[in-house]
Design a protein around this motif. Structure first.
Motif, PDB file in Angstrom:
ATOM      1  N   ARG A  91       0.867  -1.305  -0.008  1.00  0.00           N
ATOM      2  CA  ARG A  91      -0.030  -0.060   0.105  1.00  0.00           C
ATOM      3  C   ARG A  91       0.899   1.198  -0.195  1.00  0.00           C
ATOM      4  NH1 ARG A  91      -4.878  -1.905   3.889  1.00  0.00           N
ATOM      5  NH2 ARG A  91      -5.401  -3.686   2.549  1.00  0.00           N
ATOM      6  N   LYS A  92       1.925   1.235  -0.745  1.00  0.00           N
ATOM      7  CA  LYS A  92       2.802   2.444  -0.987  1.00  0.00           C
ATOM      8  C   LYS A  92       2.911   2.539  -2.461  1.00  0.00           C
ATOM      9  CE  LYS A  92       5.475   1.511   3.089  1.00  0.00           C
ATOM     10  NZ  LYS A  92       6.755   1.051   3.740  1.00  0.00           N
ATOM     11  N   PRO A  93       3.278   3.640  -2.785  1.00  0.00           N
ATOM     12  CA  PRO A  93       3.658   3.744  -4.261  1.00  0.00           C
ATOM     13  C   PRO A  93       4.933   2.990  -4.620  1.00  0.00           C
ATOM     14  CG  PRO A  93       3.864   5.762  -3.327  1.00  0.00           C
ATOM     15  CD  PRO A  93       3.589   4.858  -2.043  1.00  0.00           C
ATOM     16  N   PRO A  94       4.989   2.403  -5.935  1.00  0.00           N
ATOM     17  CA  PRO A  94       5.986   1.502  -6.083  1.00  0.00           C
ATOM     18  C   PRO A  94       7.460   2.254  -6.313  1.00  0.00           C
ATOM     19  CG  PRO A  94       4.235   1.590  -8.091  1.00  0.00           C
ATOM     20  CD  PRO A  94       3.952   2.324  -6.997  1.00  0.00           C
ATOM     21  N   ARG A  95       7.449   3.347  -6.773  1.00  0.00           N
ATOM     22  CA  ARG A  95       8.808   4.314  -6.594  1.00  0.00           C
ATOM     23  C   ARG A  95       9.273   4.274  -5.169  1.00  0.00           C
ATOM     24  NH1 ARG A  95      11.869   6.718 -10.665  1.00  0.00           N
ATOM     25  NH2 ARG A  95      13.202   8.102  -9.487  1.00  0.00           N
ATOM     26  N   ALA A  96       8.488   4.596  -4.172  1.00  0.00           N
ATOM     27  CA  ALA A  96       8.959   4.392  -2.764  1.00  0.00           C
ATOM     28  C   ALA A  96       9.331   3.243  -2.333  1.00  0.00           C
ATOM     29  CB  ALA A  96       7.800   5.121  -1.750  1.00  0.00           C
ATOM     30  N   ILE A  97       8.820   2.019  -2.820  1.00  0.00           N
ATOM     31  CA  ILE A  97       9.525   0.703  -2.305  1.00  0.00           C
ATOM     32  C   ILE A  97      10.384   0.644  -2.999  1.00  0.00           C
ATOM     33  CG2 ILE A  97       8.651  -1.694  -2.656  1.00  0.00           C
ATOM     34  CD1 ILE A  97       5.633  -0.881  -2.458  1.00  0.00           C
ATOM     35  N   ALA A  98      10.727   0.910  -4.141  1.00  0.00           N
ATOM     36  CA  ALA A  98      11.951   0.643  -4.997  1.00  0.00           C
ATOM     37  C   ALA A  98      13.134   1.574  -4.364  1.00  0.00           C
ATOM     38  CB  ALA A  98      11.799   1.308  -6.257  1.00  0.00           C
ATOM     39  N   GLU A  99      12.684   2.653  -3.734  1.00  0.00           N
ATOM     40  CA  GLU A  99      14.009   3.326  -3.003  1.00  0.00           C
ATOM     41  C   GLU A  99      14.174   2.833  -1.668  1.00  0.00           C
ATOM     42  OE1 GLU A  99      15.670   5.923  -4.045  1.00  0.00           O
ATOM     43  OE2 GLU A  99      14.526   6.739  -5.802  1.00  0.00           O
ATOM     44  N   ILE A 100      13.258   2.341  -0.851  1.00  0.00           N
ATOM     45  CA  ILE A 100      13.626   1.416   0.139  1.00  0.00           C
ATOM     46  C   ILE A 100      14.312   0.251  -0.174  1.00  0.00           C
ATOM     47  CG2 ILE A 100      12.405   0.012   1.924  1.00  0.00           C
ATOM     48  CD1 ILE A 100       9.922   1.879   1.732  1.00  0.00           C
ATOM     49  N   ILE A 101      13.964  -0.272  -1.045  1.00  0.00           N
ATOM     50  CA  ILE A 101      14.587  -1.374  -1.309  1.00  0.00           C
ATOM     51  C   ILE A 101      16.227  -1.444  -1.725  1.00  0.00           C
ATOM     52  CG2 ILE A 101      14.921  -3.496  -3.050  1.00  0.00           C
ATOM     53  CD1 ILE A 101      11.946  -3.651  -3.209  1.00  0.00           C
ATOM     54  N   LYS A 102      16.349  -0.262  -2.404  1.00  0.00           N
ATOM     55  CA  LYS A 102      17.636   0.384  -2.996  1.00  0.00           C
ATOM     56  C   LYS A 102      18.586   0.511  -1.832  1.00  0.00           C
ATOM     57  CE  LYS A 102      20.099   4.084  -5.301  1.00  0.00           C
ATOM     58  NZ  LYS A 102      19.840   5.457  -5.384  1.00  0.00           N
ATOM     59  N   SER A 103      18.099   1.079  -0.672  1.00  0.00           N
ATOM     60  CA  SER A 103      18.611   1.626   0.327  1.00  0.00           C
ATOM     61  C   SER A 103      19.215   0.358   1.308  1.00  0.00           C
ATOM     62  CB  SER A 103      17.815   2.540   1.339  1.00  0.00           C
ATOM     63  OG  SER A 103      16.809   1.877   1.843  1.00  0.00           O
ATOM     64  N   HIS A 104      18.574  -0.554   0.987  1.00  0.00           N
ATOM     65  CA  HIS A 104      19.020  -1.926   1.640  1.00  0.00           C
ATOM     66  C   HIS A 104      20.005  -2.868   0.923  1.00  0.00           C
ATOM     67  CE1 HIS A 104      17.141  -1.173   5.211  1.00  0.00           C
ATOM     68  NE2 HIS A 104      16.009  -0.742   4.703  1.00  0.00           N
ATOM     69  N   VAL A 105      20.280  -2.435  -0.435  1.00  0.00           N
ATOM     70  CA  VAL A 105      20.994  -3.263  -1.146  1.00  0.00           C
ATOM     71  C   VAL A 105      22.555  -3.145  -0.830  1.00  0.00           C
ATOM     72  CG1 VAL A 105      22.202  -3.449  -3.432  1.00  0.00           C
ATOM     73  CG2 VAL A 105      19.760  -3.186  -3.214  1.00  0.00           C
ATOM     74  N   ALA A 106      23.069  -4.496  -0.587  1.00  0.00           N
ATOM     75  CA  ALA A 106      24.437  -4.561  -0.212  1.00  0.00           C
ATOM     76  C   ALA A 106      25.146  -4.782  -1.671  1.00  0.00           C
ATOM     77  CB  ALA A 106      24.779  -5.763   0.590  1.00  0.00           C
ATOM     78  N   MET A 107      26.095  -3.797  -1.909  1.00  0.00           N
ATOM     79  CA  MET A 107      26.816  -3.442  -3.078  1.00  0.00           C
ATOM     80  C   MET A 107      27.661  -4.673  -3.256  1.00  0.00           C
ATOM     81  SD  MET A 107      25.435  -1.542  -5.113  1.00  0.00           S
ATOM     82  CE  MET A 107      26.482  -0.602  -6.119  1.00  0.00           C
ATOM     83  N   PRO A 108      27.663  -5.841  -4.243  1.00  0.00           N
ATOM     84  CA  PRO A 108      28.686  -6.749  -4.364  1.00  0.00           C
ATOM     85  C   PRO A 108      29.713  -6.159  -5.392  1.00  0.00           C
ATOM     86  CG  PRO A 108      27.044  -7.433  -5.334  1.00  0.00           C
ATOM     87  CD  PRO A 108      26.521  -6.305  -4.731  1.00  0.00           C
ATOM     88  N   ALA A 109      30.944  -6.527  -5.509  1.00  0.00           N
ATOM     89  CA  ALA A 109      31.973  -6.026  -6.309  1.00  0.00           C
ATOM     90  C   ALA A 109      31.365  -6.111  -7.901  1.00  0.00           C
ATOM     91  CB  ALA A 109      33.168  -6.976  -6.219  1.00  0.00           C
ATOM     92  N   GLU A 110      30.551  -7.162  -8.206  1.00  0.00           N
ATOM     93  CA  GLU A 110      30.080  -7.361  -9.668  1.00  0.00           C
ATOM     94  C   GLU A 110      28.969  -6.045  -9.935  1.00  0.00           C
ATOM     95  OE1 GLU A 110      30.904 -11.248  -7.737  1.00  0.00           O
ATOM     96  OE2 GLU A 110      29.675  -9.636  -7.060  1.00  0.00           O
TER      97      GLU A 110
END
Length: 169
Positions: free
Chosen positions: A55-74
Motif C-alpha cells: 500500500r505504497k507507491p512503487p517508486r517509494a518501495i524501490a527506494e526502500i529496497i535500493k537503500s538496503h542493497v549490499a553492493m557486491p563487487a560485481e
C-alpha cells in the motif's frame, strides 16, 4: 547474472522487512533487460509487484529496497527509474570475468542446455542467403549477408533444428 541480481534483491527486501520498512513477503522477482540501455544492464519490477501488498507507491518501495542493497563487487551502480524499476549496472570486472569464462569454456559456453534443444527437436529449416547479383559488382553488403546467413543457420543448429543451407553466387 540473473541469479546474482535475484539474490541481491531478496537480501535487500529481507533487510527492509527486518528494519520494519516493508511488511509483505518476498514475491517472485522478475529480471529483464531495461528498455533504455542508459538505465543499466538489468532491471527488476519487484517494487511494482509489491506495491499493492505494501500500500505504497512503487517508486517509494524501490527506494526502500535500493537503500538496503549490499553492493557486491560485481555491481557498480543501482538506481531507480520510471514508476519504480530497480536498475543494476554491472561492473567492468564482472564483464571481464564473464569474458574469461566464455573464452575458457570455448564452444561449451554457447551450447544450449539439454532441455533447450527440444525447441528445434530435429525440425527441418532451410536458410537461404548470399544471393549475390552475378551481373553487377560484388559489394561489402554481399559479404555481410554471407556471414549473417551462416550465423542464423548456426543459431538454428544450436537450438536443435536440422538445418539446410542454400546460397547462390
Amino acid at each position: 547474472m540473473k541469479d546474482l541480481i535475484v539474490s541481491i534483491l531478496r537480501d535487500a527486501i529481507e533487510r527492509a522487512r527486518a528494519a520494519g520498512q516493508l511488511a509483505a513477503g518476498i514475491p517472485s522477482i522478475g529480471i529483464e533487460a531495461p528498455r533504455d540501455s542508459a538505465h543499466g544492464d538489468v532491471a527488476s519490477n519487484v517494487a511494482l509487484t509489491l506495491a499493492k501488498a505494501e500500500r505504497k507507491p512503487p517508486r517509494a518501495i524501490a527506494e526502500i529496497i535500493k537503500s538496503h542493497v549490499a553492493m557486491p563487487a560485481e555491481v557498480s551502480e543501482v538506481s531507480v527509474a520510471g514508476p519504480g524499476f530497480i536498475n543494476f549496472r554491472m561492473s567492468p570486472p564482472y564483464w571481464h570475468s564473464e569474458m574469461r569464462r566464455a573464452a575458457s569454456a570455448g564452444r561449451a559456453f554457447w551450447k544450449p542446455r539439454p532441455w533447450d534443444l527440444r525447441l528445434g527437436a530435429g525440425k527441418k529449416v532451410q536458410v537461404e542467403f548470399l544471393s549475390a547479383n552475378p551481373t553487377g559488382p560484388l559489394t561489402v553488403g554481399h559479404g555481410r549477408n554471407a556471414v549473417l546467413g551462416d550465423a542464423i543457420a548456426r543459431l538454428y543448429e544450436a537450438a536443435g533444428f536440422d538445418v539446410t543451407r542454400e546460397y547462390y553466387f
